[in-house]
Design an enzyme around this catalytic site. Structure first.
Site, PDB file in Angstrom:
ATOM      1  N   LYS A 128      42.905 -21.742   1.489  1.00 22.16           N
ATOM      2  CA  LYS A 128      42.772 -21.494   0.053  1.00 22.16           C
ATOM      3  C   LYS A 128      43.339 -22.637  -0.795  1.00 22.16           C
ATOM      4  O   LYS A 128      42.927 -22.840  -1.930  1.00 22.16           O
ATOM      5  CB  LYS A 128      43.493 -20.192  -0.311  1.00 22.16           C
ATOM      6  CG  LYS A 128      42.786 -18.943   0.192  1.00 22.16           C
ATOM      7  CD  LYS A 128      41.636 -18.573  -0.721  1.00 22.16           C
ATOM      8  CE  LYS A 128      41.032 -17.220  -0.344  1.00 22.16           C
ATOM      9  NZ  LYS A 128      39.903 -16.881  -1.221  1.00 22.16           N
ATOM     10  N   SER A 164      44.655 -11.322  -3.809  1.00 20.95           N
ATOM     11  CA  SER A 164      45.391 -10.442  -2.898  1.00 20.95           C
ATOM     12  C   SER A 164      46.410 -11.215  -2.075  1.00 20.95           C
ATOM     13  O   SER A 164      47.073 -10.639  -1.234  1.00 20.95           O
ATOM     14  CB  SER A 164      44.418  -9.721  -1.965  1.00 20.95           C
ATOM     15  OG  SER A 164      43.721 -10.665  -1.175  1.00 20.95           O
ATOM     16  N   GLU A 210      33.394 -10.470   9.238  1.00 20.83           N
ATOM     17  CA  GLU A 210      34.111  -9.542   8.367  1.00 20.83           C
ATOM     18  C   GLU A 210      34.777  -8.452   9.204  1.00 20.83           C
ATOM     19  O   GLU A 210      34.338  -8.148  10.312  1.00 20.83           O
ATOM     20  CB  GLU A 210      33.130  -8.855   7.408  1.00 20.83           C
ATOM     21  CG  GLU A 210      32.489  -9.773   6.378  1.00 20.83           C
ATOM     22  CD  GLU A 210      31.504  -9.012   5.501  1.00 20.83           C
ATOM     23  OE1 GLU A 210      31.745  -8.944   4.288  1.00 20.83           O
ATOM     24  OE2 GLU A 210      30.504  -8.484   6.042  1.00 20.83           O
ATOM     25  N   GLY A 251      35.005  -3.622   5.965  1.00 12.16           N
ATOM     26  CA  GLY A 251      34.643  -4.350   4.749  1.00 12.16           C
ATOM     27  C   GLY A 251      33.415  -5.215   4.962  1.00 12.16           C
ATOM     28  O   GLY A 251      33.470  -6.438   4.834  1.00 12.16           O
ATOM     29  N   ASP A 279      30.680  -5.703   3.275  1.00  5.19           N
ATOM     30  CA  ASP A 279      29.839  -5.883   2.082  1.00  5.19           C
ATOM     31  C   ASP A 279      28.954  -7.120   2.172  1.00  5.19           C
ATOM     32  O   ASP A 279      27.795  -7.107   1.736  1.00  5.19           O
ATOM     33  CB  ASP A 279      30.715  -5.954   0.825  1.00  5.19           C
ATOM     34  CG  ASP A 279      31.814  -6.990   0.938  1.00  5.19           C
ATOM     35  OD1 ASP A 279      32.677  -6.844   1.828  1.00  5.19           O
ATOM     36  OD2 ASP A 279      31.810  -7.960   0.148  1.00  5.19           O
ATOM     37  N   SER A 309      41.748 -19.119   9.463  1.00  8.83           N
ATOM     38  CA  SER A 309      41.754 -19.451   8.036  1.00  8.83           C
ATOM     39  C   SER A 309      43.110 -19.342   7.363  1.00  8.83           C
ATOM     40  O   SER A 309      43.305 -19.900   6.289  1.00  8.83           O
ATOM     41  CB  SER A 309      40.711 -18.614   7.298  1.00  8.83           C
ATOM     42  OG  SER A 309      41.030 -17.256   7.371  1.00  8.83           O
TER      43      SER A 309
END
Lengths: 331, 331
Positions: A64, A89, A215, A219, A221, A316
């Site tokens: 990130k 989050s 995923e 979750g 989606d 990650s």
């Protein structure tokens, strides 16, 4: 995998490889060029060659940082001086806080009250002001937008932003530069910033690579959206140990890239995530947080074809508190 | 630190920098060139610049692979084909087992019955035959020598052997090549293989570096020997969580180097070791075993002067089982 053949020219997508190269130039000497880990034990177990891009060893412990720093660096200096706001989050919060500190500007971070204590503390440790909210009842986007308006600060979204996606794409850029073409690249997927960035990098540098988003089962989606051809949302925040992947709907920009550049998705259970974290601990000797272990979990659990193939995997992030880790494994 | 000024020419010592360079050539493409980790959090905390050589990310998880592989590779091929024998409390066992497998020769490893289960399993996993003994009542050296004689195999000692010391010295060689001169280099010390190898590397590449050995408080045989000018042994196996540093007396060859090339010693408690393991977990996102954390512990606990200085630190190994780790920290 039909959608993967529906390729668009890069100029119809929100980012292209030049954006990623520009991000790499901004990040040079600031972000770590993280190591690519390999494990003969892992290779023997899956019958292929696995290359693990260790973004858990990135500054502040996750990929990130790349997107946040790139987005802050890309702001007009006058605008940037009024500060930045983010809602996250966890890892994006620390990433924006650190990117702001490196630019000597103020940062306000909107974080869920139940975020891991280590992440709350680390964000404050980077000098940011933290505003908390209840992620099961309140709308973090609205809170972030209101604070940004009040302070004249720039909102740095966690994933759905070209500079954030391009920054994340430098993970793929570095991986392909170091190990060459891959048959598949498995990418931990929440909102899709890392997925979309890596998919654009792969398309340019290793066009034969099948980029696969991973995923948590609860979750899914992004997988459901990709399969239906349009963004679909979950009815409730997914309950999973993978706290960085509790997004409820793909980003608009990240989804646009994924539709054209991603070959498919895999899902992993919380138990499979824990097994991957344990493997990383004992065999790779690195700490991977639940969200950061999902792509490795997909490899270890046989969710993708690995025999005789060269597989890239993103690790990650590695921000899991020691107390939280012990709780997860004390059995 | 008077003994450190009592410098000898390298040709009176068991190894010199050319031996380390020869080891580096044998290890090229076989051992990992491990990353050097840095942490701004750590630097701010100690007021200096700390460079952590991450040998926990080495093949089989510890620097020991370097010495074992170098020693096996240096054997005459006819002799080598008859196999190797080693006695070890853990990492050297795995190192010799892996080095033997890479040379396609048999390995027999003499290990204490109470060695960490993960290390016993890993040694067998590398294809070695394991012979166990009671480390509080039996003499592992005698057992190893007997097996070697019976089988015509070569004994690969864990530290007191020029090729083992030179292989370990490549840790220092790589560190100085990557980060340049250092004010001090803190080295996890058991039998002194890593300490002596790094001290010889420092003398050649960064002669101003004060090389400091770090031992657990309970196992201060090297410090006491160095201070008294002759090897002194402990009365009993030291009780410490640092299972790789339960040696009772320095090696003859390693001590000869340390007398001339080491500037001093520091001691750390088990609690300080645990704090260093926790710091490595949460801030560096890497797994370090107790013995591998002693040099970092010395920095964090203020056992050496760090303000304004450039400090090298060995993270010498990362082989701690997940179950063992959880037990250490469940509190």
């Amino acid at each position: 995998m039909t959608a993967a053949t529906d390729r668009s020219p890069d100029d119809t997508l929100p980012i292209d490889i030049d954006d990623i190269r520009a991000a790499a130039a901004r990040l040079a000497g600031v972000a770590h060029r993280t190591p690519v880990l390999t494990s003969r034990t892992l290779d023997e177990r899956v019958g292929g060659s696995v290359f693990l891009k260790a973004e858990n060893l990135q500054r502040m412990g996750a990929f990130k940082f790349r997107g946040a720093y790139n987005a802050v660096a890309a702001l007009d200096p006058d605008v940037r001086s009024r500060g930045v706001v983010a809602f996250s989050s966890g890892n994006h919060a620390q990433a924006v806080a650190l990117a702001a500190r490196l630019h000597a500007i103020p940062a306000t971070i909107v974080m869920p009250t139940d975020a891991p204590p280590a992440k709350l503390a680390a964000t404050r440790g980077y000098g940011a002001e933290v505003v908390t909210y209840d992620r099961y009842t309140e709308d973090r986007a609205a809170i972030g937008a209101r604070i940004a308006a009040e302070r004249g600060a720039s909102l740095i979204p966690p994933f759905d932003h070209p500079a954030v996606m391009a920054g994340a794409g430098t993970v793929g850029l570095e991986l392909f530069e170091e190990v060459g073409p891959l048959d598949a690249l498995l990418v931990c997927t929440g909102g899709g910033g890392l997925l979309s960035g890596c998919a654009v990098a792969a398309h340019a540098l290793s066009p034969g690579t099948a980029v696969i988003g991973v995923e948590p089962e609860a979750g899914d989606d992004f997988k459901r959206s990709w399969e239906s051809g349009q963004r679909v949302g979950l009815d409730a925040v997914p309950r999973t140990i993978a706290d960085g992947q509790q997004t409820m709907m793909p980003g608009e920009l990240t989804f646009a890239v994924a539709r054209q550049r991603v070959a498919g998705f895999a899902l992993v259970s919380d138990a499979e995530i824990l097994a991957a974290m344990a493997f990383a601990f004992e065999r790779l000797r690195v700490v991977v947080e639940p969200s950061g272990a999902t792509a490795l979990a997909a490899v270890l659990a046989g969710k993708v074809e690995t025999a005789g193939r060269r597989i890239g995997v993103t690790l990650s992030g590695g921000n899991v508190g020691l107390g939280q880790f012990v709780e997860l494994f004390r059995g």
